[in-house]
Design a protein around this motif. Structure first.
Motif, PDB file in Angstrom:
ATOM      1  N   LEU A   1      -2.839  -2.210   4.029  1.00 34.46           N
ATOM      2  CA  LEU A   1      -3.020  -3.413   3.204  1.00 34.46           C
ATOM      3  C   LEU A   1      -3.638  -3.079   1.852  1.00 34.46           C
ATOM      4  N   ASN A   2      -4.584  -2.156   1.868  1.00 40.27           N
ATOM      5  CA  ASN A   2      -5.209  -1.789   0.594  1.00 40.27           C
ATOM      6  C   ASN A   2      -4.222  -1.089  -0.342  1.00 40.27           C
ATOM      7  N   ARG A   3      -3.192  -0.491   0.254  1.00 34.76           N
ATOM      8  CA  ARG A   3      -2.159   0.134  -0.584  1.00 34.76           C
ATOM      9  C   ARG A   3      -1.160  -0.891  -1.128  1.00 34.76           C
ATOM     10  N   ILE A   4      -0.873  -1.938  -0.364  1.00 30.85           N
ATOM     11  CA  ILE A   4       0.204  -2.834  -0.841  1.00 30.85           C
ATOM     12  C   ILE A   4      -0.285  -4.148  -1.475  1.00 30.85           C
ATOM     13  N   ILE A   5      -1.458  -4.632  -1.071  1.00 34.11           N
ATOM     14  CA  ILE A   5      -1.854  -5.983  -1.519  1.00 34.11           C
ATOM     15  C   ILE A   5      -2.045  -6.087  -3.045  1.00 34.11           C
ATOM     16  N   PRO A   6      -2.618  -5.081  -3.705  1.00 40.10           N
ATOM     17  CA  PRO A   6      -2.705  -5.212  -5.171  1.00 40.10           C
ATOM     18  C   PRO A   6      -1.330  -5.434  -5.821  1.00 40.10           C
ATOM     19  N   LEU A   7      -0.317  -4.725  -5.302  1.00 41.79           N
ATOM     20  CA  LEU A   7       1.039  -4.934  -5.824  1.00 41.79           C
ATOM     21  C   LEU A   7       1.510  -6.362  -5.503  1.00 41.79           C
ATOM     22  N   CYS A   8       1.243  -6.818  -4.279  1.00 43.88           N
ATOM     23  CA  CYS A   8       1.657  -8.178  -3.889  1.00 43.88           C
ATOM     24  C   CYS A   8       1.038  -9.205  -4.836  1.00 43.88           C
ATOM     25  N   GLU A   9      -0.218  -8.979  -5.199  1.00 41.78           N
ATOM     26  CA  GLU A   9      -0.864  -9.916  -6.125  1.00 41.78           C
ATOM     27  C   GLU A   9      -0.114  -9.960  -7.450  1.00 41.78           C
ATOM     28  N   GLU A  10       0.224  -8.770  -7.947  1.00 38.17           N
ATOM     29  CA  GLU A  10       0.979  -8.715  -9.216  1.00 38.17           C
ATOM     30  C   GLU A  10       2.305  -9.459  -9.109  1.00 38.17           C
TER      31      GLU A  10
END
Ligand code: DNO
Length: 388
Positions: free
Chosen positions: A216-225
């Protein structure tokens, strides 16, 4: 609630036109023909999207972009696989679909011992029978140490049951557990399954949670963008099975999940059937508690039995109070000013479903139509009576 229906693509005998007649406005689907772990390309996503829109419907939720076992285990090429996952997320977002369901269950997704269990009225339901599960693990698959997962009483019943089973019954049980999952491309055999399970031999609940947190820490920042909302599906049934750690079963697990990374993109598929199989889960309380993180609803109702077995009852039957559940959902929708996508999850095979029994287990046309219609009426009744 936005009414949606799950659809397994072109091979589904329930057609988009049927979904439209059921009164749903949204479709829940995935690129079921793509092998787990492969990239979802824009052209493939767009084809499915066009298909749905040409039928007058909307692709409301992706269920699911599956997570490769190497990511769950954090072994081998997991970093590359996370990159592929991220690219799939970019691609779905570019096609305008920003709601993604997924699960983090090791090896198996949802598991049942019966896919077509006959009820008194001759319709059929999905069932998880603890004794039959013990039969499979201890006597058919012969998993090392399986006896330690069961009480003496269950083991004795399993022994008797196994002795009385014909070869066809044994095969039916094996197929229900290993091949019952609709919409997947890989069917498991016992030797393959044993190898896959062995990979988790030294993986504890804490380890698996750490791997989920890492992912999650790898993908969530991208999801936010991208504006993508991820919504984890709880483990079904909400217990450890086959000695595998299962980590999304309870209020505490969901607490952990939301704390892995604090973001609206890190959300939940609130499945009342999966969570409702555990009598300790207070569903209305949990809906209220996680109201800002619930992005998707699966509504169904299991009837729990004393020994841990359960079957899938009518949507307004079963052990959970669906009136309280829907009332709480409508309340949180009002608080948040949103309308959440909901699908009537699973349904009995009934009426014409029984004559045309090549629908996916749990995903009959008429059984789910009944569920949807009952839920729609319940929601309307609650809204009109101004109790929320
Ligand atoms: C069962 C479904 C699950 C669910 C996945 C989500 O009917 O709710 O198979 O789709 O676990 O990833």
């Amino acid at each position: 609630m936005q009414e949606t229906f799950r659809w397994f693509g072109e091979s589904d005998t329930v057609k988009l036109s049927d979904i439209r007649q059921a009164g749903a406005t949204g479709v829940v689907t995935a690129l079921h023909h793509i092998v787990n772990g492969e990239l979802w390309t824009i052209s493939e996503i767009q084809k499915v999207k066009d298909n749905i829109e040409n039928a007058g419907l909307k692709w409301s939720f992706i269920e699911s972009i599956p997570i490769h076992e190497n990511i769950k285990l954090r072994i081998g090429d997991y970093e590359e696989r996370i990159e592929v996952y991220k690219q799939s997320l970019r691609n779905v977002a570019q096609c305008g679909i920003k709601n993604v369901c997924y699960n983090f269950m090791p090896v198996l997704d949802w598991t049942r011992t019966h896919l077509f269990w006959e009820l008194e009225d001759k319709s059929t339901a999905l069932r998880f029978d603890k004794v039959e599960m013990a039969v499979f693990e201890c006597f058919i698959m012969k998993r090392n140490g399986a006896e330690n997962s069961y009480s003496l009483d269950i083991l004795e019943q399993a022994q008797v049951s196994f002795k009385g089973m014909s070869n066809d019954e044994k095969q039916r049980l094996e197929d229900s557990i290993l091949k019952g999952l609709p919409g997947t491309v890989d069917d498991l055999t016992i030797p393959v399954f044993k190898d896959m399970i062995a990979q988790y031999d030294n993986v504890s609940h804490e380890d698996l949670k750490a791997n989920l947190s890492y992912f999650l820490n790898r993908i969530i920042p991208l999801c936010e963008e991208l504006g993508v909302k991820m919504a984890i599906h709880p483990d079904d049934p909400p217990i450890d099975i086959m000695g595998l750690p299962r980590i999304i079963k309870s209020e505490r697990d969901l607490d952990d999940l939301v704390n892995f990374i604090d973001s609206p993109s890190n959300g939940i598929t609130f499945c009342t059937g999966s969570l409702g199989a555990n009598p300790d889960n207070n569903l209305p309380k949990m809906i209220e508690k996680f109201k800002h993180r619930i992005h998707f609803l699966h509504l169904r109702n299991v009837k729990r039995e004393a020994n841990g077995s359960f079957y899938e009852d009518n949507h307004l039957g079963g052990s959970s109070d669906m009136y309280e559940v829907v009332k709480t959902v409508l309340k949180i929708e009002k608080d948040r000013g949103v309308s959440l996508p909901m699908r009537p999850d699973h349904g009995h095979q009934m009426l014409h479903d029984l004559k045309n029994n090549n629908t996916y287990a749990g995903y009959s046309a008429i059984g789910r139509l009944r569920g949807l219609a009952e839920l729609r009426g319940l929601a309307l009744g609650i809204s009109k009576s101004h109790i929320i």
